[in-house]
Design a protein around this motif. Sequence first.
Motif, PDB file in Angstrom:
ATOM      1  N   MET A  12       0.844  -1.196   0.000  1.00 49.69           N
ATOM      2  CA  MET A  12       0.000   0.000   0.000  1.00 49.69           C
ATOM      3  C   MET A  12       0.879   1.246   0.000  1.00 49.69           C
ATOM      4  SD  MET A  12      -3.198  -0.797   2.567  1.00 49.69           S
ATOM      5  CE  MET A  12      -2.219  -1.361   3.958  1.00 49.69           C
ATOM      6  N   GLU A  13       0.408   2.307  -0.669  1.00 52.16           N
ATOM      7  CA  GLU A  13       1.159   3.566  -0.725  1.00 52.16           C
ATOM      8  C   GLU A  13       0.227   4.767  -0.620  1.00 52.16           C
ATOM      9  OE1 GLU A  13       4.994   2.357  -3.540  1.00 52.16           O
ATOM     10  OE2 GLU A  13       3.480   3.750  -4.278  1.00 52.16           O
ATOM     11  N   ILE A  14       0.770   5.852  -0.047  1.00 49.77           N
ATOM     12  CA  ILE A  14       0.148   7.172  -0.100  1.00 49.77           C
ATOM     13  C   ILE A  14       1.223   8.162  -0.510  1.00 49.77           C
ATOM     14  CG2 ILE A  14      -1.018   9.011   1.172  1.00 49.77           C
ATOM     15  CD1 ILE A  14      -2.200   6.987   3.023  1.00 49.77           C
ATOM     16  N   TRP A  15       0.896   9.033  -1.474  1.00 49.77           N
ATOM     17  CA  TRP A  15       1.831  10.066  -1.916  1.00 49.77           C
ATOM     18  C   TRP A  15       1.367  11.418  -1.386  1.00 49.77           C
ATOM     19  CZ3 TRP A  15       2.480   8.899  -7.884  1.00 49.77           C
ATOM     20  CH2 TRP A  15       2.897   7.570  -8.037  1.00 49.77           C
ATOM     21  N   PHE A  16       2.302  12.190  -0.854  1.00 48.71           N
ATOM     22  CA  PHE A  16       1.989  13.492  -0.271  1.00 48.71           C
ATOM     23  C   PHE A  16       2.654  14.612  -1.066  1.00 48.71           C
ATOM     24  CE2 PHE A  16       1.362  10.583   3.223  1.00 48.71           C
ATOM     25  CZ  PHE A  16       0.296  11.121   3.937  1.00 48.71           C
ATOM     26  N   ALA A  17       1.883  15.643  -1.373  1.00 49.91           N
ATOM     27  CA  ALA A  17       2.397  16.832  -2.049  1.00 49.91           C
ATOM     28  C   ALA A  17       2.359  18.011  -1.083  1.00 49.91           C
ATOM     29  CB  ALA A  17       1.575  17.155  -3.293  1.00 49.91           C
ATOM     30  N   LYS A  18       3.311  18.915  -1.232  1.00 51.58           N
ATOM     31  CA  LYS A  18       3.357  20.109  -0.387  1.00 51.58           C
ATOM     32  C   LYS A  18       2.435  21.174  -0.954  1.00 51.58           C
ATOM     33  CE  LYS A  18       6.526  23.249   1.951  1.00 51.58           C
ATOM     34  NZ  LYS A  18       5.773  24.464   1.649  1.00 51.58           N
ATOM     35  N   ALA A  19       1.543  21.665  -0.109  1.00 47.56           N
ATOM     36  CA  ALA A  19       0.620  22.711  -0.532  1.00 47.56           C
ATOM     37  C   ALA A  19       1.362  24.032  -0.681  1.00 47.56           C
ATOM     38  CB  ALA A  19      -0.509  22.855   0.485  1.00 47.56           C
ATOM     39  N   ASP A  20       1.014  24.816  -1.691  1.00 51.27           N
ATOM     40  CA  ASP A  20       1.707  26.075  -1.954  1.00 51.27           C
ATOM     41  C   ASP A  20       1.404  27.141  -0.917  1.00 51.27           C
ATOM     42  OD1 ASP A  20       3.002  25.174  -4.220  1.00 51.27           O
ATOM     43  OD2 ASP A  20       1.377  25.802  -5.563  1.00 51.27           O
ATOM     44  N   THR A  21       0.192  27.158  -0.366  1.00 46.51           N
ATOM     45  CA  THR A  21      -0.232  28.272   0.473  1.00 46.51           C
ATOM     46  C   THR A  21       0.120  28.108   1.941  1.00 46.51           C
ATOM     47  OG1 THR A  21      -2.411  27.239   0.658  1.00 46.51           O
ATOM     48  CG2 THR A  21      -2.112  28.916  -1.062  1.00 46.51           C
ATOM     49  N   VAL A  22       0.593  26.937   2.349  1.00 48.68           N
ATOM     50  CA  VAL A  22       0.931  26.711   3.752  1.00 48.68           C
ATOM     51  C   VAL A  22       1.903  25.538   3.831  1.00 48.68           C
ATOM     52  CG1 VAL A  22      -0.926  25.081   4.232  1.00 48.68           C
ATOM     53  CG2 VAL A  22      -0.060  26.526   6.075  1.00 48.68           C
ATOM     54  N   ALA A  23       2.665  25.486   4.895  1.00 49.25           N
ATOM     55  CA  ALA A  23       3.706  24.463   5.040  1.00 49.25           C
ATOM     56  C   ALA A  23       3.118  23.148   5.565  1.00 49.25           C
ATOM     57  CB  ALA A  23       4.815  24.967   5.958  1.00 49.25           C
ATOM     58  N   VAL A  24       2.292  22.494   4.751  1.00 48.49           N
ATOM     59  CA  VAL A  24       1.778  21.170   5.089  1.00 48.49           C
ATOM     60  C   VAL A  24       1.840  20.280   3.855  1.00 48.49           C
ATOM     61  CG1 VAL A  24       0.210  22.049   6.866  1.00 48.49           C
ATOM     62  CG2 VAL A  24      -0.631  21.698   4.532  1.00 48.49           C
ATOM     63  N   TYR A  25       1.889  18.975   4.114  1.00 45.42           N
ATOM     64  CA  TYR A  25       1.789  17.984   3.052  1.00 45.42           C
ATOM     65  C   TYR A  25       0.413  17.329   3.124  1.00 45.42           C
ATOM     66  CZ  TYR A  25       6.742  18.149   1.862  1.00 45.42           C
ATOM     67  OH  TYR A  25       7.979  18.549   1.424  1.00 45.42           O
ATOM     68  N   ALA A  26      -0.178  17.086   1.961  1.00 43.95           N
ATOM     69  CA  ALA A  26      -1.495  16.455   1.889  1.00 43.95           C
ATOM     70  C   ALA A  26      -1.479  15.395   0.790  1.00 43.95           C
ATOM     71  CB  ALA A  26      -2.568  17.499   1.599  1.00 43.95           C
ATOM     72  N   PRO A  27      -2.288  14.338   0.914  1.00 42.73           N
ATOM     73  CA  PRO A  27      -2.272  13.246  -0.065  1.00 42.73           C
ATOM     74  C   PRO A  27      -2.775  13.680  -1.442  1.00 42.73           C
ATOM     75  CG  PRO A  27      -3.286  12.547   1.995  1.00 42.73           C
ATOM     76  CD  PRO A  27      -3.177  14.031   2.058  1.00 42.73           C
ATOM     77  N   VAL A  28      -2.085  13.193  -2.485  1.00 43.40           N
ATOM     78  CA  VAL A  28      -2.544  13.392  -3.857  1.00 43.40           C
ATOM     79  C   VAL A  28      -2.753  12.067  -4.582  1.00 43.40           C
ATOM     80  CG1 VAL A  28      -1.583  15.702  -4.182  1.00 43.40           C
ATOM     81  CG2 VAL A  28      -0.144  13.686  -4.619  1.00 43.40           C
ATOM     82  N   TYR A  29      -2.322  10.982  -3.955  1.00 35.66           N
ATOM     83  CA  TYR A  29      -2.464   9.669  -4.594  1.00 35.66           C
ATOM     84  C   TYR A  29      -2.418   8.599  -3.508  1.00 35.66           C
ATOM     85  CZ  TYR A  29      -1.414   5.534  -7.473  1.00 35.66           C
ATOM     86  OH  TYR A  29      -1.441   4.294  -8.060  1.00 35.66           O
ATOM     87  N   ALA A  30      -3.218   7.561  -3.678  1.00 32.81           N
ATOM     88  CA  ALA A  30      -3.185   6.424  -2.764  1.00 32.81           C
ATOM     89  C   ALA A  30      -3.480   5.154  -3.543  1.00 32.81           C
ATOM     90  CB  ALA A  30      -4.189   6.600  -1.628  1.00 32.81           C
ATOM     91  N   ARG A  31      -2.893   4.057  -3.085  1.00 36.23           N
ATOM     92  CA  ARG A  31      -3.092   2.770  -3.755  1.00 36.23           C
ATOM     93  C   ARG A  31      -3.244   1.683  -2.697  1.00 36.23           C
ATOM     94  NH1 ARG A  31      -0.270  -1.751  -5.560  1.00 36.23           N
ATOM     95  NH2 ARG A  31      -0.888  -2.543  -7.619  1.00 36.23           N
ATOM     96  N   ILE A  32      -4.368   0.947  -2.768  1.00 32.36           N
ATOM     97  CA  ILE A  32      -4.624  -0.166  -1.862  1.00 32.36           C
ATOM     98  C   ILE A  32      -4.924  -1.402  -2.699  1.00 32.36           C
ATOM     99  CG2 ILE A  32      -6.074  -1.081  -0.020  1.00 32.36           C
ATOM    100  CD1 ILE A  32      -6.685   1.728   0.838  1.00 32.36           C
ATOM    101  N   PRO A  33      -4.019  -2.376  -2.732  1.00 27.00           N
ATOM    102  CA  PRO A  33      -4.324  -3.615  -3.458  1.00 27.00           C
ATOM    103  C   PRO A  33      -5.464  -4.369  -2.775  1.00 27.00           C
ATOM    104  CG  PRO A  33      -1.955  -3.400  -3.034  1.00 27.00           C
ATOM    105  CD  PRO A  33      -2.649  -2.366  -2.194  1.00 27.00           C
ATOM    106  N   THR A  34      -6.367  -4.924  -3.565  1.00 28.83           N
ATOM    107  CA  THR A  34      -7.427  -5.790  -3.051  1.00 28.83           C
ATOM    108  C   THR A  34      -7.468  -7.040  -3.917  1.00 28.83           C
ATOM    109  OG1 THR A  34      -9.289  -5.081  -4.443  1.00 28.83           O
ATOM    110  CG2 THR A  34      -8.736  -3.687  -2.537  1.00 28.83           C
ATOM    111  N   LYS A  35      -8.233  -8.005  -3.492  1.00 27.88           N
ATOM    112  CA  LYS A  35      -8.332  -9.249  -4.248  1.00 27.88           C
ATOM    113  C   LYS A  35      -9.054  -9.046  -5.573  1.00 27.88           C
ATOM    114  CE  LYS A  35      -8.113 -12.074  -0.088  1.00 27.88           C
ATOM    115  NZ  LYS A  35      -8.795 -13.069   0.783  1.00 27.88           N
ATOM    116  N   LEU A  36      -9.754  -7.922  -5.716  1.00 24.94           N
ATOM    117  CA  LEU A  36     -10.436  -7.603  -6.974  1.00 24.94           C
ATOM    118  C   LEU A  36      -9.585  -6.730  -7.878  1.00 24.94           C
ATOM    119  CD1 LEU A  36     -14.018  -6.834  -5.588  1.00 24.94           C
ATOM    120  CD2 LEU A  36     -13.157  -8.984  -6.552  1.00 24.94           C
ATOM    121  N   GLY A  37      -8.406  -6.328  -7.397  1.00 25.17           N
ATOM    122  CA  GLY A  37      -7.549  -5.411  -8.133  1.00 25.17           C
ATOM    123  C   GLY A  37      -7.266  -4.187  -7.274  1.00 25.17           C
TER     124      GLY A  37
END
Length: 256
Positions: free
Chosen positions: A220-245
């Motif tokens: 499993m993965e989560i990708w975080f991008a830095k927001a331009d307007t404030v010094a925080v990172y927020a998710p832009v992509y996530a991947r969860i493998p399941t038995k259906l794909g």
Amino acid sequence: MGWRTWVAAVMLPVLAAGTASAQEVSHVTDYSIRLAGFPVATASFRSAFDGRRYSIAGRMDSAGLADILANTHGTTSVTGVLSNGTLRASRYSMSYRSGKRARAIDVTFRNGNVASASIRPERRRPPENWVPVRERDMRAVVDPISGLIIPAGSNVCSKTLPIFDGESRMDIKLVDKGSRPFSTRGFEGEVKVCGVRFVPRSGYRKGRRDVEYLRQLTTMEIWFAKADTVAVYAPVYARIPTKLGPVTVSATRFGG
């Protein structure tokens, strides 16, 4: 707690992350959700920050094949305050309906501890293999939305998030997997790539195959991008493998 419930509880918050600044800011983010490459849902979320106070609200609707199989709609919201560079919730809610099935969760927090939690409809009778949520499980926890907005001054992918979603207590362990380029409307640049490990603590059926499947996943993965307007990172992509794909969530608009 099946994998579909866990995805609803965790993916909705992933979708809801936004940006903030010292002045009032309203920010809209759109996402595409796919299962095994096929579109199954769309989402749109709005974040508003006014000084130390913040609110995040969003909606997810099924689409494509998923809409044919079971019409699904979900909403999530959180309100709270900014404290020492982190988001501390005062109230979190999540509701969804899939076909004839529906659930609504509401949680209030006080100083990082759960003050109250309700689920509608209530579980009639816990099964024998149910791991109950204890009082200590609801101390020093974060809601699934605020926990995934991370101050830029910290190591984004080296922490354990003690999540309580209203029914289940789980640890989300983030592990650094480097960085990679990512681009979407409103953002282009490097993002932090975090591996994710799911550790159930309480509020689930012990020994269930779907829970054990998630516990054993290492991809499993989560990708975080830095927001331009404030010094925080927020998710832009996530991947969860399941038995259906794989279930993937990708920002089609972020900060734009």
